[in-house]
Design a protein around this motif. Structure first.
Motif: not given
Lengths: 318, 342
Positions: B290-300, B303-318
């Motif tokens: 999931y993470a690699e195919l469409n660069h979504e955040f894993p729900v598990h 599991v680490a996100p894709s490289g591109v997404v990991a570069e965004w750093g940690s995100i404060t979520t609702d």
């Protein structure tokens, strides 16, 4: 058989008499007026647009001789093969602010966002243009046949009496082709009223997109059916107008002595204008969008042979 | 609705026809609102791991919903896979999904991202973020005028924001999240202010909003995070230079996160295989895909996100449970209608 045809109408009417939920007053308060204006405005615009394109090309093919005439006679039908939403994707992409045309204008003249005016393609006017370009063949087909056969004898009588082409067009050909024109425009307007692709892509609220939103968005089949009932009334009005345009005059189909009309032979500048008049609708309604689709496909690195299913992939994805 | 109307709808749409081989043993039937290209690799991995074949039907979310309604207990579908908690909630409310008991799913999928009654589970996460033009929106502009989503309605952004139609459930869920966090009055004012700030009437999809920012038609756009990541990872990355992504967050509300997810259908012919498929989709192997195919955040969580997404750093979520987006959806759509957000 007729039950099968009427069943969908019955479903809509049954659905519409269900007790109204509080969604209906909300729609009336907020979006309904916009649906009415957009739907009727676009339908009217398409009727005018297809009439101009369809009658103009029909006159050229039926009444004039110029190089390429027999090729244009069938090529003018091609836009009918292009779904409106595909043309909308192509023109939306070409003509939007970020598209190649406006980008080239800005780069070429050094303009910024506020320095120039360009018509918004994703607008009701854009929808009218796109739908007219792919739907005018309905008018062309019917009116061309009417020009070429039904009125041949009368038109030639007019000529023998010394009337020029413009007078004949205005006083004989158009009145005689009126039933065909009305039927062609009515078909084009019906296609417009049930269009969802172009309206959705251009972000225009019409009855058809409203029905979709009420049904799949609000999950309110009753409100969707009520919207559909209003739309049916518009359809009935179109049919009534079409019949009315035919009434009051009696049209006699030609008897078996009818034969093809003798065409005006065009030369020089006139024949060039005739070629342009046929090439523009074919080019804008079919050749250019088709070429752009193939170009996109090649740009994406795929073989041209598989370009047909790619049109589906262009539809905005989830 | 009248029973007669229902019967006529069924007869008309002609979708009572069920594939004759729908009930064979080693298979599971999936109705997917996600594109085949994104789903197929996951299904192939499942078949390889379990030996169970997956038959796939893809269509738009609303159409699958109506199809399941119309098919009723004759439906061959075992699993409904769709995007947005709003759609999953609707399917559950319409009685199309059944509650399942899965210790694995309950332990793996955080409670925020699943139905409290176990009828559906989020399988991937996406944030609705702001993509902006770095040249025209400075760091101080951002710091002064854009913390949370509410400030997208700040007059400083007048005529500068691109966003798609409110027909998109992504926007409906964003409005619902604003209602859940700040209450309906604030959400209503916010929507009106946001519409005032539109750079153009909404049209196109999320990619088109990014295009509007790149071309200069708008300075900010509101888009799902994976669209930006997919474009960054494509051969269009150069064209994207001059843009950056921002995840709105203020003291009340972090970045709006939604799910794609799945549930076992109420009349599933193969409920065990259906649950096995959903559990597989939540497994580390599938989550990496999931993470690699469409660069979504894993729900598990592991599991680490894709490289591109990991570069965004940690995100404060609702932290509002996504089920609320469904409950508040009708209110959200009405607010959009009243605000003139077409």
């Amino acid at each position: 058989m007729s039950l099968l045809l009427v069943a969908p109408l019955l479903v809509v009417l049954f659905g519409a008499i269900d007790p109204a939920t509080d969604l209906w007053p909300h729609l009336v308060d907020t979006v309904l007026a916009g649906y009415v204006v957009n739907t009727i405005g676009i339908a009217f615009g398409v009727a005018v647009g297809t009439a101009i394109l369809g009658v103009g090309t029909a006159w050229l093919i039926a009444m004039c001789d110029f190089p390429g005439r027999s090729m244009f006679a069938w090529a003018l039908i091609l836009p009918l093969a292009l779904p409106g939403y595909v043309a909308a994707i192509v023109y939306g992409d070409l003509l939007e602010f970020a598209g190649p045309v406006q980008t080239a204008l800005r780069d070429g003249f050094g303009w910024g966002k506020a320095d120039y005016w360009f018509p918004a393609v994703r607008s009701p006017l854009g929808a009218i243009a796109v739908l007219s370009l792919v739907l005018y063949p309905y008018v062309y087909l019917l009116v061309q046949t009417a020009f070429a056969t039904q009125s041949a004898t009368l038109i030639e009588t007019g000529r023998l009496l010394g009337r020029g082409p413009l007078t004949i067009f205005r006083t004989l050909a158009i009145p005689l082709a009126r039933p065909a024109l009305a039927a062609g425009c009515a078909l084009a307007v019906m296609e417009t009223l049930n269009d969802i692709g172009v309206a959705e892509l251009f972000g225009i609220g019409t009855f058809t997109t409203g029905i979709y939103r009420a049904w799949f968005g609000f999950g309110d089949v009753g409100a969707a059916a009520r919207l559909a009932t209003v739309l049916l009334l518009v359809v009935l009005a179109v049919l009534w107008a079409e019949r009315r345009l035919r009434r009051s005059i009696r049209y006699h189909p030609e008897n078996d002595r009818s034969r093809p009309v003798i065409r005006y032979a065009l030369r020089g500048r006139r024949s060039a204008l005739a070629i342009l008049g046929c090439a523009l609708p074919v080019g804008l309604g079919f050749a250019l969008p088709a070429a752009v689709l193939v170009w996109w496909h090649v740009r994406a690195g795929a073989p041209v042979s598989s370009s047909i299913p790619s049109a589906w992939r262009l539809v905005p994805q989830c | 609705m009248h029973a007669m109307t229902v019967a006529l709808v069924l007869a008309m749409t002609g979708i009572l026809l069920v594939p004759a081989n729908a009930a064979s043993a080693e298979s599971v039937n999936l109705y997917s609102a996600r594109k085949e290209a994104l789903v197929r690799p996951l299904l192939d991995a499942f078949t390889e791991a379990s030996g169970t074949e997956v038959r796939l039907v893809t269509a738009k979310g609303g159409q699958l919903h109506q199809r399941l309604l119309a098919e009723g207990e004759n439906s061959p579908a075992d699993v409904l896979l769709t995007v947005d908690a709003g759609n999953l909630w609707r399917a559950a409310e319409a009685g199309l999904l059944r509650a399942v008991n899965s210790a694995y799913l309950d332990a793996t999928v955080p409670a925020t991202y699943r139905d409290p009654d176990g009828r559906w589970y989020g399988l991937s996460l996406r944030a609705r973020a702001v993509v902006y033009a770095t040249e025209r929106v400075s760091g101080t502009d951002l710091a002064d005028h854009l913390d949370g989503y509410l400030e997208l309605a700040d007059p400083v952004w007048r005529g500068r924001v691109a966003v798609r139609s409110s027909n998109s459930i992504y926007n409906q869920s964003l409005i619902a999240a604003v209602i859940a966090n700040y209450g309906p009055e604030v959400a209503e004012r916010w929507a009106h202010g946001l519409v005032e700030n539109f750079a153009r009437p909404p049209s196109g999809g999320d990619r088109d909003q990014i295009r509007a920012v790149v071309s200069g038609e708008a300075d900010l756009s509101i888009v799902n995070s994976y669209y930006y990541a997919v474009l960054l990872g494509s051969n269009e990355a150069d064209w994207m230079a001059g843009t950056a992504i921002y995840f709105p967050a203020d003291a009340q509300m972090g970045a709006h996160v939604n799910v794609s997810g799945a549930g076992v259908t109420r009349h599933a012919p193969h409920p065990d295989a259906a649950l096995a498929l959903i559990e597989f989709l939540a497994s580390p192997e599938a989550q990496s895909l999931y993470a690699e195919l469409n660069h979504e955040f894993p729900v598990h969580p592991d599991v680490a996100p894709s490289g591109v997404v990991a570069e965004w750093g940690s995100i404060t979520t609702d932290d509002i449970p996504v089920v609320q987006f469904g409950r508040l959806n009708p209110d959200a759509v009405r607010i959009a209608d009243r605000a003139g957000w077409n």
